[in-house]
Design a protein around this motif. Structure first.
Motif, PDB file in Angstrom:
ATOM      1  N   SER A 156       1.777   5.102  33.308  1.00  0.00           N
ATOM      2  CA  SER A 156       1.563   4.393  31.955  1.00  0.00           C
ATOM      3  C   SER A 156       2.869   2.545  32.913  1.00  0.00           C
ATOM      4  N   PHE A 157       3.251   2.457  33.104  1.00  0.00           N
ATOM      5  CA  PHE A 157       4.188   1.700  33.679  1.00  0.00           C
ATOM      6  C   PHE A 157       3.381   1.372  34.531  1.00  0.00           C
ATOM      7  N   ALA A 158       3.159   1.962  35.574  1.00  0.00           N
ATOM      8  CA  ALA A 158       2.636   0.807  36.301  1.00  0.00           C
ATOM      9  C   ALA A 158       1.640   0.385  35.875  1.00  0.00           C
ATOM     10  N   LEU A 159       0.153   0.375  35.377  1.00  0.00           N
ATOM     11  CA  LEU A 159      -0.871   0.224  35.292  1.00  0.00           C
ATOM     12  C   LEU A 159      -0.507  -1.100  33.988  1.00  0.00           C
ATOM     13  N   ALA A 160       0.288  -0.708  33.365  1.00  0.00           N
ATOM     14  CA  ALA A 160       1.163  -1.786  32.137  1.00  0.00           C
ATOM     15  C   ALA A 160       1.484  -3.447  33.087  1.00  0.00           C
ATOM     16  N   MET A 161       2.343  -3.337  34.299  1.00  0.00           N
ATOM     17  CA  MET A 161       3.468  -4.027  34.924  1.00  0.00           C
ATOM     18  C   MET A 161       1.193  -4.681  35.628  1.00  0.00           C
ATOM     19  N   VAL A 162       1.010  -4.068  35.743  1.00  0.00           N
ATOM     20  CA  VAL A 162      -0.209  -4.506  36.167  1.00  0.00           C
ATOM     21  C   VAL A 162      -1.737  -5.578  35.293  1.00  0.00           C
ATOM     22  N   LEU A 163      -1.419  -4.668  34.453  1.00  0.00           N
ATOM     23  CA  LEU A 163      -2.323  -5.270  33.288  1.00  0.00           C
ATOM     24  C   LEU A 163      -2.102  -6.303  31.556  1.00  0.00           C
ATOM     25  N   GLY A 164      -0.345  -6.318  31.923  1.00  0.00           N
ATOM     26  CA  GLY A 164       0.650  -7.438  30.715  1.00  0.00           C
ATOM     27  C   GLY A 164      -0.057  -8.622  31.131  1.00  0.00           C
ATOM     28  N   PRO A 165      -0.168  -9.083  32.390  1.00  0.00           N
ATOM     29  CA  PRO A 165      -0.514 -10.350  32.369  1.00  0.00           C
ATOM     30  C   PRO A 165      -2.103 -10.969  32.415  1.00  0.00           C
ATOM     31  N   VAL A 166      -3.037 -10.261  32.548  1.00  0.00           N
ATOM     32  CA  VAL A 166      -4.566 -10.066  32.885  1.00  0.00           C
ATOM     33  C   VAL A 166      -4.645  -9.918  31.141  1.00  0.00           C
ATOM     34  N   LEU A 167      -3.599  -9.155  30.299  1.00  0.00           N
ATOM     35  CA  LEU A 167      -4.365  -9.246  29.188  1.00  0.00           C
ATOM     36  C   LEU A 167      -3.746 -10.393  28.025  1.00  0.00           C
ATOM     37  N   ASP A 168      -2.622 -10.886  28.649  1.00  0.00           N
ATOM     38  CA  ASP A 168      -1.923 -12.305  28.488  1.00  0.00           C
ATOM     39  C   ASP A 168      -3.418 -13.048  28.314  1.00  0.00           C
ATOM     40  N   ARG A 169      -3.743 -13.218  29.478  1.00  0.00           N
ATOM     41  CA  ARG A 169      -4.456 -14.417  29.885  1.00  0.00           C
ATOM     42  C   ARG A 169      -5.994 -14.163  29.230  1.00  0.00           C
ATOM     43  N   LEU A 170      -6.335 -13.400  28.816  1.00  0.00           N
ATOM     44  CA  LEU A 170      -7.388 -13.144  27.398  1.00  0.00           C
ATOM     45  C   LEU A 170      -7.556 -12.788  26.386  1.00  0.00           C
ATOM     46  N   VAL A 171      -6.111 -12.873  25.778  1.00  0.00           N
ATOM     47  CA  VAL A 171      -6.169 -11.942  24.712  1.00  0.00           C
ATOM     48  C   VAL A 171      -4.775 -12.462  24.150  1.00  0.00           C
ATOM     49  N   GLY A 172      -3.693 -13.130  25.181  1.00  0.00           N
ATOM     50  CA  GLY A 172      -2.341 -13.894  24.337  1.00  0.00           C
ATOM     51  C   GLY A 172      -2.082 -12.468  23.900  1.00  0.00           C
ATOM     52  N   VAL A 173      -0.381 -12.996  23.982  1.00  0.00           N
ATOM     53  CA  VAL A 173       0.470 -11.962  23.490  1.00  0.00           C
ATOM     54  C   VAL A 173       0.679 -11.361  21.778  1.00  0.00           C
ATOM     55  N   PRO A 174      -0.027 -12.249  21.050  1.00  0.00           N
ATOM     56  CA  PRO A 174      -0.674 -11.096  19.807  1.00  0.00           C
ATOM     57  C   PRO A 174      -1.474 -10.564  19.712  1.00  0.00           C
TER      58      PRO A 174
END
Length: 224
Positions: A156-174
């Motif tokens: 879970s931690f490993a996936l989160a570190m990779v996907l966090g910036p990707v999701l930020d670009r797609l949907v933003g922090v909110p």
């Protein structure tokens, strides 16, 4: 010596199919909940720093606020699950986590983001999940089950570190906060309707805090 195939392993050595399903389901619930905490670590500080009222200190608190409430409430939540049952504590914790995600998703100031993150951490369910795993598996498979839970946390931690910036670009922090609320809702459905009820909740010294040992632990300088 010759290695045995899985079909030759004695039944007492191999986990049963129900045990494997229970461990997989509870590992997925904990992984989803922790993913919702971890996925914001790579992106939240930059987002929080631009909010009204933000300072570098408060931005850091927004990132880490979940840790303090989680640490404070983990042991009490596990002990509460001994009294009222595992599932109510787990579902309640996921509801609090979801509430924190919604608060943070709609936050317009740094202080509301901090409140949301603190609520996310307050949904401390790991101890109750470990205890439920212990309730639903045989003692000889307990270490294996806990190891699988630990592997799910690492993944879970490993996936989160990779996907966090990707999701930020797609949907933003909110948007990420809304996704974490959705993951909590999925976890509630799994625990409420898929995970079996344990025959009875028992104290498991290898999986839970033992209040009688607190003083001994706190007096041990190596543990401190």
């Amino acid at each position: 010596g010759q290695s045995m195939s899985s079909s030759e392993i004695p039944a007492s050595v191999a986990m049963t199919a129900p045990e494997r399903r229970v461990v997989a389901m509870l590992a997925s619930v904990l992984a989803m909940r922790l993913f919702g905490l971890f996925v914001l670590l790579p992106v939240l500080a930059l987002y929080a720093g631009d909010l009204p009222g933000a300072t570098p200190l408060l931005a850091g608190v927004a990132v880490g606020a979940y840790g303090i409430t989680q640490a404070l409430l983990q042991i009490p939540a596990g002990m509460l699950s001994d009294r009222i049952g595992r599932k109510p504590v787990i579902i309640g914790g996921l509801l609090v986590f979801a509430l924190g995600s919604v608060v943070a998703a709609q936050a317009e100031t740094i202080h509301m983001v901090i409140l949301g993150r603190a609520l996310q951490g307050a949904g401390a369910i790991a101890a109750a999940i470990m205890a439920l795993v212990a309730d639903l598996t045989r003692e000889e498979h307990r270490i294996k089950a806990m190891a699988l839970i630990g592997m799910s946390i690492g993944l879970s931690f490993a996936l989160a570190m990779v996907l966090g910036p990707v999701l930020d670009r797609l949907v933003g922090v909110p948007g990420i906060f809304w996704i974490t609320a959705g993951l909590a809702a999925a976890g509630i459905l799994v625990v409420g309707f898929v995970v079996p009820h344990p025959p009875q909740a028992r104290m498991h010294r290898e999986a839970e805090a033992v209040p009688a040992q607190f003083g001994r632990v706190l007096r041990n300088p190596e543990l401190l």
